[in-house]
Structure formats: structure tokens, C-alpha cells
Scaffold this active site. Structure first.
Site, PDB file in Angstrom:
ATOM      1  N   SER A 156       0.804  -1.234   0.000  1.00  7.14           N
ATOM      2  CA  SER A 156       0.000   0.000   0.000  1.00  7.14           C
ATOM      3  C   SER A 156       0.829   1.274   0.000  1.00  7.14           C
ATOM      4  CB  SER A 156      -0.920   0.030   1.214  1.00  7.14           C
ATOM      5  OG  SER A 156      -2.040  -0.741   0.955  1.00  7.14           O
TER       6      SER A 156
ATOM      7  N   LYS B 232       0.357   3.435  -2.929  1.00  2.00           N
ATOM      8  CA  LYS B 232      -0.877   4.194  -3.198  1.00  2.00           C
ATOM      9  C   LYS B 232      -0.668   5.701  -3.354  1.00  2.00           C
ATOM     10  CE  LYS B 232      -3.819   0.688  -1.002  1.00  2.00           C
ATOM     11  NZ  LYS B 232      -4.575   0.343   0.218  1.00  2.00           N
TER      12      LYS B 232
ATOM     13  N   TYR C 200      -3.177  -3.608 -10.400  1.00  7.94           N
ATOM     14  CA  TYR C 200      -3.004  -3.054  -9.045  1.00  7.94           C
ATOM     15  C   TYR C 200      -2.126  -3.988  -8.202  1.00  7.94           C
ATOM     16  CZ  TYR C 200      -4.292  -2.324  -4.153  1.00  7.94           C
ATOM     17  OH  TYR C 200      -4.237  -2.161  -2.795  1.00  7.94           O
TER      18      TYR C 200
ATOM     19  N   TYR D 276      -4.892   4.521   7.612  1.00  9.56           N
ATOM     20  CA  TYR D 276      -6.192   3.838   7.711  1.00  9.56           C
ATOM     21  C   TYR D 276      -6.981   4.309   8.925  1.00  9.56           C
ATOM     22  CZ  TYR D 276      -3.786   0.790   4.445  1.00  9.56           C
ATOM     23  OH  TYR D 276      -3.078   0.305   3.401  1.00  9.56           O
TER      24      TYR D 276
ATOM     25  N   VAL E  76       1.149  -3.565   4.002  1.00 10.09           N
ATOM     26  CA  VAL E  76       1.011  -4.827   4.746  1.00 10.09           C
ATOM     27  C   VAL E  76       2.279  -5.677   4.791  1.00 10.09           C
ATOM     28  CG1 VAL E  76      -1.475  -5.239   4.697  1.00 10.09           C
ATOM     29  CG2 VAL E  76      -0.068  -5.921   2.752  1.00 10.09           C
TER      30      VAL E  76
END
Ligand code: GLU
Length: 421
Positions: free
Chosen positions: A64, A67, A182, A234, A252
């Protein structure tokens, strides 16, 4: 002398090494095989110096942390308004893989949760991802084919998100193709040094600190950092920002980046994750760094030195008309100019000539320049003559001579002050 900085960074790692809470990300089988003891920390400064300690050679998948960089590339390619039509900028307070959309617009709430990141990815093609990430890292990044295959084989949830996005017309492309791309984006291999320079590029207003390339424009870096600040951690974003106070993004595989505007980029690696999916030791490391170095973004800086370093008036010709010289220093910004304008407001009617000496000024902000020129314009309209002494061309006038300060009035610009006080 050997710089103490790497020793300090090693000490931070050691201080966090007894923390063994958290679990490996088991939903991607290949990530569950990672060595949980891995621990690394890197810092990249705006001038391109890189420090890396611990398991700094270990490569891991970016996950992530890709992103914000993909979001930045989509902003460059499509512009802010077009991207906002697809993805919002509101913190979700939800887990990274929540199957949710904004109920009023059907858009994903932000680009840092999977729904938003999958949408952002659909706005880029594979070549753009490869070239854009290479520009951010300063080298080509490879895909970890094993992690990619492992994640894709178990990507039911991301497929569900992609189908939901297409159902609502947020993405046009085939959901399988988007999730495939992705997942490849998430499987790019990096080490902490790569991540630190990538973060430093955002912190450096989009200019890569090592290659010097303007990877993304200033406004894109600002937009991306802002979204990292509110959504990067998050459902722990509020807790993170109040304690650490650095725009950040976790992944992660245990990576965690922090980008501190104007000051540089940090990256940590430790694979065990807390219940929010953020690296447990990574969070500890950043708490320590932020506290030790006073890096919380909301830390109110001490009051800046006044813009006026010295002020002297003299009547050289004995005719009652004085020359009034202001020696300015530091940054010509809003705060400093507000003070200077108050001083100039009191300027004696008898002072015919006003000299504003910028020799000790190290930057002129846009707003500072506008306020300075407007102040000069008003002084000229009040009957003063105004001269800027600007040896380093901080006002960007090119040749010394005159500067139009707006609607007619002009001021002199000199590169050197004449010898009078
Ligand atoms: N590839 C991961 C996923 O989509 C990224 C999640 C993360 O790093 O938080 O599930």
C-alpha cells in the site's frame, strides 16, 4: 569525524527491537513467510544524502505504500478535478480493504484505501506505473512475481471491490485486469533506502533529491502529502497524527514511510502488523523519531527573527530630507512583511528617500514579494522615492534599474548600496 546520525538511527532500532506484538499479513500467503525479525530504517534528506541502518539491503514488496505515488501520477496525468470525480479525499475511519463507497457519490472515500487505490490504478497504464515509480525511486523497480501470484490467487476481496466500482460506473475497465495491474503495482520490490528517497521526493515539493528530476509538480506533492496526513494510516490516522504528526503511509509487508515537508523522507521496515495493518515496530520507531527530533508537523515553531535587522535615518544634505534605510534579513514572508509594513506606515513624511536593503534576505516568498511591491507603490504615491538594494536579485528583476511596482509608480533597484549609512 564520523557523523553520529547512523549511530542514533541504530539506537532507535535497538530500542524498538523488544517490541514483538503484532502478526504477519497472513491473507497474502507469501507475506506470511517473511522473517518477522527484519528491522530497518532509512532517511533521505532534501540534498540527496541517504542514511540506512539495520536490514537496509532487504527488499520487500511496496504494497500500500504504492498508493500515494500512484495517486500523484494520476493527478499529473488527469488533473485534480478529473481525479476527484473518481476518488474523494475524506478519511474513511475504516479498514484498508473495506468494501465501501461514499453513499452520496458512490466514489471511494479516498485513494489510500483499496477501493480508492484500485480506482486510481485504473487511471494509469502499466507503462506509466513502471516509468513513474522508477522516477520516484531513481531506479527501475522489479515485480516480485511470487508475491504477485500469491496475492492475485487470493484477491477475492479486491475483485469484489473492483466489481462494485464498475457496477457504480467509477471504473470502466475489466475488474480482473484492474486488480491484476493493481496487484503488480503492490508487488514492486523496494528497500528502505528506495522508500526514503521516494518519500523525500514528495517532501521536496516533487523534486527528486538525488536525480534532481521534477517528478511531479509542487501542487501534486502538496495534495498527496495532505491525503497521506488524513488517510495514510487507515483507521489509525487520527491516533497517528496526534502522536507522530508526520504525513505517512503504511503497507502490509511492514513498510512505513513518513514525508516531512521540506525536511526529508523516512522509511522503516518491520513485518509484524498491528490490528490496523500498520507495522507495530514501525509505529514505535516513528513515535521515537518524531519526539526526539521535534518533527510533529503541528509543533508551533518559535517566532521568526524580525524581518528588519536594522533601521537608520540620516539627513545627509542638511535640507531636512532624510534617507531612511531598512536592512532586511531572513525570509520575506507574510509575517515579516506585516511587521515591516507597520514600520513603514510610521515613516516620517520628511524622509524623501527610503532604501530597502535585501542583502541579508535568503528568500522572498510570493506573498512577501507582492506585499513588498505594494508597500513600495504606496510609499511612492505618498511622495517618497524607494530604492531596493538587491545584490542577489531576490526580486528577480534581471538587470538593476527600475522596477514597476504597479499602476505606474516605479522604484529603483541597485545591486550595491552606495556608501552612505
Ligand atoms: N496489496 C494489498 C491489498 O490490496 C495492499 C494492502 C496494504 O498494503 O495495506 O490488499
Amino acid at each position: 569525524m564520523r557523523s553520529p546520525l547512523p549511530d542514533y538511527m541504530t539506537e532507535v532500532l535497538e530500542a524498538c527491537s523488544d517490541e514483538d506484538d503484532g502478526e504477519l499479513a497472513a491473507y497474502i500467503p507469501e507475506l506470511a513467510e517473511a522473517d518477522p525479525s527484519r528491522l530497518a530504517l532509512a532517511l533521505a534528506t532534501p540534498d540527496g544524502t541517504r542514511y540506512a541502518v539495520g536490514d537496509a539491503d532487504v527488499r520487500f514488496t511496496i504494497q500500500s505504500i504504492s498508493k500515494p505515488f500512484a495517486y500523484a501520477l494520476a493527478l499529473v496525468d488527469h488533473g485534480l478535478d478529473a481525479v476527484l470525480e473518481h476518488v474523494g479525499v475524506e478519511p474513511s475511519g475504516e479498514a484498508f480493504n473495506e468494501i465501501s463507497l461514499d453513499p452520496s457519490t458512490n466514489r471511494p472515500l479516498n485513494p489510500m484505501i483499496n477501493a480508492g487505490a484500485i480506482t486510481v490504478h485504473s487511471l494509469l497504464d502499466a507503462d506509466r506505473v513502471a516509468a513513474g515509480f522508477a522516477a520516484f525511486a531513481g531506479r527501475d523497480l522489479e515485480v516480485d512475481e511470487q508475491v504477485y501470484a500469491s496475492e492475485l490467487a487470493t484477491a477475492d476481496r479486491n475483485h469484489a471491490i473492483a466489481y462494485m466500482l464498475r457496477n457504480h460506473g467509477i471504473i470502466d475497465a475489466d475488474p480482473h485486469a484492474v486488480v491484476d495491474g493493481y496487484t503488480r503495482q503492490c508487488s514492486l520490490l523496494v528497500d528502505v533506502g528506495d522508500l526514503a528517497v521516494m518519500a523525500a521526493t514528495l517532501a521536496n515539493a516533487g523534486t527528486h533529491p538525488v536525480t534532481g528530476e521534477q517528478v511531479v509538480p509542487r501542487w501534486v506533492a502538496r495534495q498527496t502529502l495532505a491525503v497521506m496526513t488524513t488517510c495514510g494510516m487507515y483507521d489509525a490516522a487520527g491516533d497517528w497524527f496526534t502522536t507522530v504528526g508526520i504525513p505517512a503511509k503504511s503497507g502490509v509487508s511492514g513498510g512505513l514511510i513518513g514525508a516531512l515537508p521540506g525536511k526529508g523522507g523516512f522509511a522503516a521496515l518491520s513485518p509484524r502488523l498491528d490490528r490496523h495493518g500498520n507495522s507495530t515496530r514501525g509505529v514505535r520507531i516513528f513515535e521515537r523519531l518524531s519526539g526526539d527530533m521535534g518533527m510533529h508537523l503541528m509543533e508551533v515553531p518559535p517566532a521568526a527573527r524580525p524581518l528588519t535587522h536594522g533601521h537608520a535615518s540620516a539627513d545627509h544634505d542638511g535640507d531636512g530630507e532624510t534617507e531612511s534605510v531598512y536592512e532586511l534579513q531572513g525570509s520575506v514572508d507574510f509575517v515579516g512583511m506585516e511587521r515591516l509594513l507597520v514600520e513603514l506606515e510610521q515613516e516620517d513624511e520628511g524622509a524623501r528617500e527610503i532604501v530597502l536593503d535585501l542583502a541579508r534576505v535568503h528568500e522572498v516568498r510570493d506573498v512577501g514579494r507582492r506585499m513588498l511591491l505594494e508597500g513600495a507603490r504606496r510609499l511612492v504615491l505618498d511622495g517618497h522615492s524607494v530604492t531596493f538594494v538587491d545584490p542577489d536579485d531576490m526580486l528577480e528583476t534581471g538587470d538593476a534599474g527600475v522596477i514597476d511596482v504597479g499602476d505606474g509608480p516605479e522604484a529603483q533597484v541597485m545591486r550595491e548600496r552606495d556608501s552612505r549609512p
